[in-house]
Scaffold this motif. Structure first.
Motif, PDB file in Angstrom:
ATOM      1  N   MET A   1       0.839  -1.192   0.000  1.00 47.00           N
ATOM      2  CA  MET A   1       0.000   0.000   0.000  1.00 47.00           C
ATOM      3  C   MET A   1       0.880   1.249   0.000  1.00 47.00           C
ATOM      4  O   MET A   1       1.759   1.395   0.854  1.00 47.00           O
ATOM      5  CB  MET A   1      -0.917   0.021   1.241  1.00 47.00           C
ATOM      6  CG  MET A   1      -1.854   1.209   1.270  1.00 47.00           C
ATOM      7  SD  MET A   1      -2.954   1.236   2.707  1.00 47.00           S
ATOM      8  CE  MET A   1      -1.822   1.878   3.956  1.00 47.00           C
ATOM      9  N   ARG A   2       0.652   2.123  -0.966  1.00 41.60           N
ATOM     10  CA  ARG A   2       1.426   3.362  -1.066  1.00 41.60           C
ATOM     11  C   ARG A   2       0.646   4.510  -0.440  1.00 41.60           C
ATOM     12  O   ARG A   2      -0.542   4.684  -0.699  1.00 41.60           O
ATOM     13  CB  ARG A   2       1.738   3.671  -2.533  1.00 41.60           C
ATOM     14  CG  ARG A   2       2.570   4.931  -2.730  1.00 41.60           C
ATOM     15  CD  ARG A   2       2.998   5.098  -4.178  1.00 41.60           C
ATOM     16  NE  ARG A   2       3.954   4.068  -4.566  1.00 41.60           N
ATOM     17  CZ  ARG A   2       3.786   3.251  -5.602  1.00 41.60           C
ATOM     18  NH1 ARG A   2       2.707   3.319  -6.345  1.00 41.60           N
ATOM     19  NH2 ARG A   2       4.711   2.353  -5.888  1.00 41.60           N
ATOM     20  N   VAL A   3       1.332   5.274   0.407  1.00 42.05           N
ATOM     21  CA  VAL A   3       0.715   6.418   1.074  1.00 42.05           C
ATOM     22  C   VAL A   3       1.300   7.692   0.492  1.00 42.05           C
ATOM     23  O   VAL A   3       2.521   7.865   0.442  1.00 42.05           O
ATOM     24  CB  VAL A   3       0.954   6.388   2.598  1.00 42.05           C
ATOM     25  CG1 VAL A   3       0.288   7.588   3.260  1.00 42.05           C
ATOM     26  CG2 VAL A   3       0.429   5.098   3.200  1.00 42.05           C
ATOM     27  N   LEU A   4       0.418   8.578   0.049  1.00 39.84           N
ATOM     28  CA  LEU A   4       0.831   9.897  -0.437  1.00 39.84           C
ATOM     29  C   LEU A   4       0.560  10.914   0.666  1.00 39.84           C
ATOM     30  O   LEU A   4      -0.566  11.037   1.135  1.00 39.84           O
ATOM     31  CB  LEU A   4       0.034  10.263  -1.693  1.00 39.84           C
ATOM     32  CG  LEU A   4       0.529  11.485  -2.479  1.00 39.84           C
ATOM     33  CD1 LEU A   4       1.712  11.076  -3.365  1.00 39.84           C
ATOM     34  CD2 LEU A   4      -0.581  12.040  -3.356  1.00 39.84           C
ATOM     35  N   VAL A   5       1.603  11.611   1.100  1.00 34.72           N
ATOM     36  CA  VAL A   5       1.429  12.579   2.183  1.00 34.72           C
ATOM     37  C   VAL A   5       1.869  13.956   1.697  1.00 34.72           C
ATOM     38  O   VAL A   5       2.945  14.109   1.116  1.00 34.72           O
ATOM     39  CB  VAL A   5       2.214  12.150   3.446  1.00 34.72           C
ATOM     40  CG1 VAL A   5       3.690  11.976   3.148  1.00 34.72           C
ATOM     41  CG2 VAL A   5       2.021  13.141   4.584  1.00 34.72           C
ATOM     42  N   ALA A   6       0.988  14.945   1.887  1.00 40.35           N
ATOM     43  CA  ALA A   6       1.249  16.296   1.394  1.00 40.35           C
ATOM     44  C   ALA A   6       1.853  17.163   2.500  1.00 40.35           C
ATOM     45  O   ALA A   6       1.421  17.100   3.658  1.00 40.35           O
ATOM     46  CB  ALA A   6      -0.049  16.932   0.889  1.00 40.35           C
ATOM     47  N   VAL A   7       2.847  17.976   2.140  1.00 40.08           N
ATOM     48  CA  VAL A   7       3.476  18.883   3.099  1.00 40.08           C
ATOM     49  C   VAL A   7       3.532  20.281   2.495  1.00 40.08           C
ATOM     50  O   VAL A   7       3.701  20.438   1.284  1.00 40.08           O
ATOM     51  CB  VAL A   7       4.894  18.415   3.502  1.00 40.08           C
ATOM     52  CG1 VAL A   7       4.819  17.077   4.204  1.00 40.08           C
ATOM     53  CG2 VAL A   7       5.816  18.298   2.291  1.00 40.08           C
TER      54      VAL A   7
END
Length: 251
Positions: A1-7
């Motif tokens: 599972m790939r997690v995309l996290v925005a900063v």
């Protein structure tokens, strides 16, 4: 599972915010910048999911000028595996950010998107909800606890509401926005900061992603809050009532 996290790169929360003389915006010259605190919490949670075996990869994304690359490197030093920098020097409003993140989510084939609930510079609190709407994914905002069952393809999210706590069960893929009490972000250690310099960072533009980021909102004027008068101590309830009636004229 790939997690995309925005900063997001914002003014440091300890810095004093100054309004430009022409009131066209906030003066960013010679001001310390850093990662939005809620984004730090989102990164921490994404890294914890990977450490717990619920995620296989964490991809950090930032949108902004070249200087925003430092914020992306901080996310990599905290534990993200690689980064994507959408290079844009102009204003990028919440809807445009959501569109860019949606395009990247599809490109990266992410299963979970983690964001801070809001950014401390504009306090819009719109991007996470907009992203979920554009993707057609379920969402859980203001998360204070996240548990992902990778095999079942579901996430259990406890969120803070006015009446207390609410627990949602989401079918993945989904969008989750992090609240203050979700976790305590780790400090980026020197060895990890050095390792982050070797991690892969892709640079793209909105045009390459096929996203129109033309501003839809017009900023009319920015003003500092009016200075509040100092409070006074009153000796009795009678005096308080008298002032409320005769000075404040609220009763």
């Amino acid at each position: 599972m790939r997690v995309l996290v925005a900063v997001k790169r914002v003014i440091d929360y300890n810095a004093r915010v100054r309004v430009k003389p022409d009131k066209s915006g906030v003066d960013l010259k010679n001001v310390k910048m850093g990662m939005n605190p809620f984004c730090e919490i989102a990164v921490e949670e994404a890294v914890k999911l990977k450490e717990g075996g619920s995620a296989s990869e964490v991809v950090a994304v930032t949108i902004g000028p070249k200087a925003a690359g430092d914020t992306l490197r901080t996310a990599l030093a905290m534990g993200a595996d690689r980064g994507v920098h959408v290079l844009e020097d102009g204003e990028v409003q919440p809807l445009a950010v959501a569109k860019l993140l949606a395009a990247l989510t599809r490109r990266e084939e992410a299963t979970l998107c983690m964001l801070g609930k809001q950014a401390i510079d504009d306090d819009s609190n719109q991007t996470g909800q907009g992203l979920a709407g554009l993707l057609g994914w379920p969402q859980a905002t203001f998360a204070s606890k996240v548990v992902v069952d990778r095999e079942a393809g579901r996430a259990s999210v406890t969120r803070e509401v006015d009446g207390g706590l609410e627990t949602l069960s989401l079918k993945l893929p989904a969008v989750i926005t992090a609240d203050l009490r979700l976790n305590e972000p780790r400090y980026a250690t020197l060895p990890n900061i050095m390792k982050a310099k070797k991690k892969k960072v892709d640079t793209v533009t909105a045009q390459e992603l096929g996203v129109d980021i033309t501003p839809r909102l017009k900023l009319v004027k920015v003003e500092e809050p009016a200075k509040r008068q100092a409070g006074v101590m009153l000796s009795s309830v009678k005096e308080l009532v008298d002032r409320l009636r005769n000075e404040a004229k609220v009763i």
